[in-house]
Scaffold this motif. Sequence first.
Motif, PDB file in Angstrom:
ATOM      1  N   GLU A  24      -9.610   2.733 -16.395  1.00 53.46           N
ATOM      2  CA  GLU A  24      -8.551   3.329 -15.600  1.00 53.46           C
ATOM      3  C   GLU A  24      -8.849   3.076 -14.129  1.00 53.46           C
ATOM      4  N   GLU A  25      -7.856   2.553 -13.421  1.00 49.78           N
ATOM      5  CA  GLU A  25      -8.001   2.213 -12.009  1.00 49.78           C
ATOM      6  C   GLU A  25      -6.928   2.936 -11.211  1.00 49.78           C
ATOM      7  N   GLN A  26      -7.249   3.202  -9.955  1.00 51.45           N
ATOM      8  CA  GLN A  26      -6.282   3.793  -9.035  1.00 51.45           C
ATOM      9  C   GLN A  26      -6.642   3.340  -7.625  1.00 51.45           C
ATOM     10  N   PHE A  27      -5.636   2.919  -6.861  1.00 56.20           N
ATOM     11  CA  PHE A  27      -5.853   2.585  -5.466  1.00 56.20           C
ATOM     12  C   PHE A  27      -4.567   2.797  -4.696  1.00 56.20           C
ATOM     13  N   GLU A  28      -4.688   2.804  -3.364  1.00 55.63           N
ATOM     14  CA  GLU A  28      -3.540   2.969  -2.495  1.00 55.63           C
ATOM     15  C   GLU A  28      -3.437   1.765  -1.583  1.00 55.63           C
ATOM     16  N   HIS A  29      -2.209   1.306  -1.375  1.00 56.07           N
ATOM     17  CA  HIS A  29      -1.956   0.188  -0.464  1.00 56.07           C
ATOM     18  C   HIS A  29      -0.593   0.405   0.180  1.00 56.07           C
ATOM     19  N   ASP A  30      -0.551   0.396   1.501  1.00 50.37           N
ATOM     20  CA  ASP A  30       0.697   0.586   2.253  1.00 50.37           C
ATOM     21  C   ASP A  30       1.445   1.840   1.823  1.00 50.37           C
ATOM     22  N   GLY A  31       0.721   2.922   1.581  1.00 49.15           N
ATOM     23  CA  GLY A  31       1.338   4.194   1.238  1.00 49.15           C
ATOM     24  C   GLY A  31       1.802   4.331  -0.200  1.00 49.15           C
ATOM     25  N   VAL A  32       1.520   3.343  -1.025  1.00 48.47           N
ATOM     26  CA  VAL A  32       1.902   3.392  -2.433  1.00 48.47           C
ATOM     27  C   VAL A  32       0.631   3.558  -3.266  1.00 48.47           C
ATOM     28  N   VAL A  33       0.656   4.504  -4.192  1.00 43.81           N
ATOM     29  CA  VAL A  33      -0.480   4.723  -5.082  1.00 43.81           C
ATOM     30  C   VAL A  33      -0.205   3.996  -6.393  1.00 43.81           C
ATOM     31  N   TYR A  34      -1.178   3.201  -6.831  1.00 46.46           N
ATOM     32  CA  TYR A  34      -1.072   2.451  -8.079  1.00 46.46           C
ATOM     33  C   TYR A  34      -2.057   3.048  -9.071  1.00 46.46           C
ATOM     34  N   GLU A  35      -1.567   3.431 -10.239  1.00 48.68           N
ATOM     35  CA  GLU A  35      -2.418   3.909 -11.323  1.00 48.68           C
ATOM     36  C   GLU A  35      -2.168   3.005 -12.522  1.00 48.68           C
ATOM     37  N   ALA A  48      -1.511  -2.232 -17.181  1.00 45.71           N
ATOM     38  CA  ALA A  48      -0.312  -1.458 -17.485  1.00 45.71           C
ATOM     39  C   ALA A  48      -0.391  -0.144 -16.729  1.00 45.71           C
ATOM     40  N   GLY A  49       0.675   0.189 -15.995  1.00 45.73           N
ATOM     41  CA  GLY A  49       0.633   1.422 -15.238  1.00 45.73           C
ATOM     42  C   GLY A  49       1.912   1.682 -14.489  1.00 45.73           C
ATOM     43  N   ARG A  50       1.745   2.388 -13.372  1.00 43.38           N
ATOM     44  CA  ARG A  50       2.892   2.819 -12.570  1.00 43.38           C
ATOM     45  C   ARG A  50       2.506   2.869 -11.095  1.00 43.38           C
ATOM     46  N   ALA A  51       3.476   2.588 -10.248  1.00 41.90           N
ATOM     47  CA  ALA A  51       3.325   2.746  -8.804  1.00 41.90           C
ATOM     48  C   ALA A  51       4.073   4.011  -8.396  1.00 41.90           C
ATOM     49  N   TYR A  52       3.490   4.781  -7.469  1.00 39.02           N
ATOM     50  CA  TYR A  52       4.118   6.012  -6.976  1.00 39.02           C
ATOM     51  C   TYR A  52       4.312   5.909  -5.476  1.00 39.02           C
ATOM     52  N   PRO A  53       5.502   5.865  -4.896  1.00 37.91           N
ATOM     53  CA  PRO A  53       6.746   5.754  -5.639  1.00 37.91           C
ATOM     54  C   PRO A  53       6.915   4.334  -6.163  1.00 37.91           C
TER      55      PRO A  53
END
Length: 96
Positions: A24-35, A48-53
């Motif tokens: 499981e990975e999570q990072f932030e780039h340009d104000g978007v969180v990717y999980e 496989a995952g989701r970007a928030y927003p």
Amino acid sequence: MKMLASIAIAAATLAVPAAAEPVEEQFEHDGVVYEYTAETHADRTVLAGRAYPGNRFRLVVRDGRVTGYAGHQRVNFTIDEAREQFGSMTVEPTAD
């Protein structure tokens, strides 16, 4: 494309052992969180995952090429194309 490039470039640097449990990975780039989860097989890494927003995505990285989808959009590009277009991206791990 920028979201996908961020994920693909990060995926290209992942050190996930082949046939290991999904990571499981999570990072932030340009104000978007990717999980996402990254699962590496002998010849490919599946992300496989989701970007928030943002949207859900499923990407397959194999032989330097990224294929899959983000939302309802199909994608197909190389890691090199992503780096050329967006340069070297720095991603910041998010706190758990």
